[in-house]
Design a protein around this motif. Sequence first.
Motif, PDB file in Angstrom:
ATOM      1  N   THR A 160       0.841  -1.194   0.000  1.00  0.00           N
ATOM      2  CA  THR A 160       0.000   0.000   0.000  1.00  0.00           C
ATOM      3  C   THR A 160       0.881   1.250   0.000  1.00  0.00           C
ATOM      4  O   THR A 160       1.738   1.405   0.879  1.00  0.00           O
ATOM      5  CB  THR A 160      -0.919   0.027   1.232  1.00  0.00           C
ATOM      6  OG1 THR A 160      -1.714  -1.154   1.256  1.00  0.00           O
ATOM      7  CG2 THR A 160      -1.832   1.246   1.191  1.00  0.00           C
ATOM      8  N   LEU A 161       0.679   2.104  -0.979  1.00  0.00           N
ATOM      9  CA  LEU A 161       1.394   3.381  -1.062  1.00  0.00           C
ATOM     10  C   LEU A 161       0.396   4.489  -0.735  1.00  0.00           C
ATOM     11  O   LEU A 161      -0.629   4.643  -1.405  1.00  0.00           O
ATOM     12  CB  LEU A 161       1.979   3.588  -2.456  1.00  0.00           C
ATOM     13  CG  LEU A 161       2.652   4.943  -2.721  1.00  0.00           C
ATOM     14  CD1 LEU A 161       3.809   5.174  -1.760  1.00  0.00           C
ATOM     15  CD2 LEU A 161       3.129   5.039  -4.171  1.00  0.00           C
ATOM     16  N   LYS A 191       2.315   8.390  -9.639  1.00  0.00           N
ATOM     17  CA  LYS A 191       2.452   7.311 -10.624  1.00  0.00           C
ATOM     18  C   LYS A 191       3.918   6.860 -10.741  1.00  0.00           C
ATOM     19  O   LYS A 191       4.198   5.665 -10.871  1.00  0.00           O
ATOM     20  CB  LYS A 191       1.942   7.771 -11.983  1.00  0.00           C
ATOM     21  CG  LYS A 191       0.423   7.895 -12.078  1.00  0.00           C
ATOM     22  CD  LYS A 191       0.009   8.350 -13.466  1.00  0.00           C
ATOM     23  CE  LYS A 191      -1.510   8.441 -13.590  1.00  0.00           C
ATOM     24  NZ  LYS A 191      -1.920   8.909 -14.942  1.00  0.00           N
ATOM     25  N   ALA A 194       4.691   4.845  -7.715  1.00  0.00           N
ATOM     26  CA  ALA A 194       4.010   3.553  -7.806  1.00  0.00           C
ATOM     27  C   ALA A 194       4.705   2.642  -8.811  1.00  0.00           C
ATOM     28  O   ALA A 194       4.782   1.419  -8.608  1.00  0.00           O
ATOM     29  CB  ALA A 194       2.553   3.765  -8.213  1.00  0.00           C
ATOM     30  N   ARG A 198       5.657  -0.724  -7.258  1.00  0.00           N
ATOM     31  CA  ARG A 198       4.691  -1.746  -7.675  1.00  0.00           C
ATOM     32  C   ARG A 198       3.766  -2.173  -6.529  1.00  0.00           C
ATOM     33  O   ARG A 198       3.651  -3.361  -6.219  1.00  0.00           O
ATOM     34  CB  ARG A 198       5.415  -2.966  -8.249  1.00  0.00           C
ATOM     35  CG  ARG A 198       6.231  -2.690  -9.508  1.00  0.00           C
ATOM     36  CD  ARG A 198       5.340  -2.364 -10.682  1.00  0.00           C
ATOM     37  NE  ARG A 198       6.097  -2.103 -11.899  1.00  0.00           N
ATOM     38  CZ  ARG A 198       6.463  -3.036 -12.768  1.00  0.00           C
ATOM     39  NH1 ARG A 198       6.153  -4.301 -12.535  1.00  0.00           N
ATOM     40  NH2 ARG A 198       7.124  -2.712 -13.855  1.00  0.00           N
ATOM     41  N   PRO A 199       3.088  -1.228  -5.868  1.00  0.00           N
ATOM     42  CA  PRO A 199       2.176  -1.620  -4.786  1.00  0.00           C
ATOM     43  C   PRO A 199       0.856  -2.148  -5.353  1.00  0.00           C
ATOM     44  O   PRO A 199       0.522  -1.921  -6.517  1.00  0.00           O
ATOM     45  CB  PRO A 199       1.966  -0.313  -4.024  1.00  0.00           C
ATOM     46  CG  PRO A 199       2.091   0.738  -5.089  1.00  0.00           C
ATOM     47  CD  PRO A 199       3.121   0.233  -6.059  1.00  0.00           C
ATOM     48  N   CYS A 202      -2.861   2.201  -4.204  1.00  0.00           N
ATOM     49  CA  CYS A 202      -2.391   3.576  -4.074  1.00  0.00           C
ATOM     50  C   CYS A 202      -3.536   4.421  -3.511  1.00  0.00           C
ATOM     51  O   CYS A 202      -4.648   4.421  -4.061  1.00  0.00           O
ATOM     52  CB  CYS A 202      -1.944   4.142  -5.416  1.00  0.00           C
ATOM     53  SG  CYS A 202      -0.427   3.414  -6.055  1.00  0.00           S
ATOM     54  N   ILE A 226      -6.063   4.953  -8.567  1.00  0.00           N
ATOM     55  CA  ILE A 226      -5.714   5.665  -7.343  1.00  0.00           C
ATOM     56  C   ILE A 226      -6.990   5.990  -6.571  1.00  0.00           C
ATOM     57  O   ILE A 226      -7.959   6.517  -7.131  1.00  0.00           O
ATOM     58  CB  ILE A 226      -4.935   6.953  -7.665  1.00  0.00           C
ATOM     59  CG1 ILE A 226      -3.621   6.601  -8.388  1.00  0.00           C
ATOM     60  CG2 ILE A 226      -4.655   7.751  -6.394  1.00  0.00           C
ATOM     61  CD1 ILE A 226      -2.875   7.808  -8.907  1.00  0.00           C
TER      62      ILE A 226
END
Length: 607
Positions: A160-161, A191, A194, A198-199, A202, A226
């Motif tokens: 999780t970002l 972006k 991410a 590679r979460p 987002c 997102i």
Amino acid sequence: MTQLWDFAGGIHPAEHKHQSTGRPIRPAGIPQRLVLPLQQHIGVPAEAMVAIGDRVLKGQRIAEVSGGMGVPIHAPTSGIIESIARMPVPHPSGMDDWCITLKPDGEDQWCQRHPLPDYRTLDREEVLETIRNAGISGMGGAGFPTNIKLRPPRDRKVGTLILNGAECEPYITADDMTMRERADEIIAGLKIMAWILRPERCVIAIEDNKPEAIAAMKTAAEGTQIEVIVVPTKYPSGGEKQLIQILTGMEVPSGGIPADIGVMCQNVGTAIAVARAILEGEPLTRRVITITGEAVSEPGNFEALLGTPIHYLLSQAGLQEAQLNRLVLGGPMMGYTLNTPDIPVVKTSNCVIAASAQELPEPEPEQPCIRCGQCAEACPMELLPQQLFWHAKAGEFEKAEHLNLFDCIECGACSYVCPSSIPLVQYYRFAKGEIRVQQAEHVKADRARERFEARQARLEREQQEKELRRKERAKAAAEAQAKKKEEAEQAAAKGEAVDEKAAKAALVQEALARKKAGTPAVSEAQATATENTASAPDIPALEKQLTQAKSKLETMQSMLNDAKAQQADNVDKLERAVAKNHERVKRAEEALAEAGADTAPATQSTE
């Protein structure tokens, strides 16, 4: 609807955000001087790469971290390096530190830039290195280098970002106005991050007291995966650990980092800096900062160059000196009072409050703790503020550390609710500082001990090597001596001269005798044959033989003495050899005497 959780404690202070949201973000312009501290991030301070008098271009690297954790510093505009000296920097203690002073030339001339619009075709390490070279560190907290944060341990996958747009502290609206006006840049930066991490998810988290920012971010995020999530307004919901708990229900372990539970948080300002660095090739040279308070007539948010003095921004916001009571850098909860308005804007600066006496009055005198327990109820980290205060005040730092002092995020909620006006956060900061000093002293002592032990080990190793070499030389000398004695014994058994010097001396004597006699050398066998045939005796040859025999006798006698002292088992052999040479000497003397008797009458008649 996304499920949300709650965190323990928290408070609801007056927001005071409307003062600085009535105007759009304004460019602050270029001041007469830019002061750039070499320490603007967590880690190792940067080292200046320029000299006084150098002309630099906008975006040019002027300081670099040669070793350790850190990021470089770039020139915010073109100009001349005026000085490299110690000057006041943003710090609760009002300390001085090394700074580069840049005098702008007004041209704002850029250096060569290298944007990476096709960053997806590159290696992730190359993109991370570009982010690092752009000098980007966290712009919403302590200034942790972003490239390191975007490179979590290999065994911790980020699922999780989170982009933190909560901005929960009163007065501060820099992130709010940034999300309203620059949502597309924020999405572009998110972006990129991410793509690096590679979460699986987002999230952009915004408090529900920012409806304009929420609408702008949702519009910019349309067509993407997102999520824009609205969280309840509660201080300190913008704290990293608290926001993670709100969005995921998970708690960051004590002493751990969010990556330990597969989560990472970044600030909206950091996202814009990443987008500009990758897509435009622009290093971090500016940021949005809130200038607010009752002592300014035109509060708002300014996009200021790093190094801009605070007094310059206050003048841009219409400072009213008569109403100014004190300046606070940061928010009223976690910020600190400035001793001078000459300090510069740095990468982590987000707000300056020019407060009047009524707005932020001087705190009441500290009174004894009444053990009401309100501080423990307000603590979002579920600590024991009362016990931490007692231990910190008594200097019992180990006990305070044992009670998880370093889990304190210094949000100020405990101080806000304390009826005794105890500055609890200041006590905690003091205790943390003392513990860090003690730890540094312990590390220093350990390193000194390691150096001493290493020196002692080196000296012992050198002594052992020297002793080994001595033993090897002694062994080699003993072997050579034994070999020499063995050769001498063999030579003695054969009746030959062993001593090289004696042999050479014998050869020299023989040559001298030949030259004196003018006749070829006569061997012992020939002399014996001549004597048997009754020919005239050769006196020089006999003398030579006598000399050789005496030399051999002396050599054998010396070897006999040595052999008697060292090897008793060889004495008999040498004694036989000596006896044999005695016999030779005796025969030579007799032959010489007979030859002299035979030649005596002839010599007299000649005379």
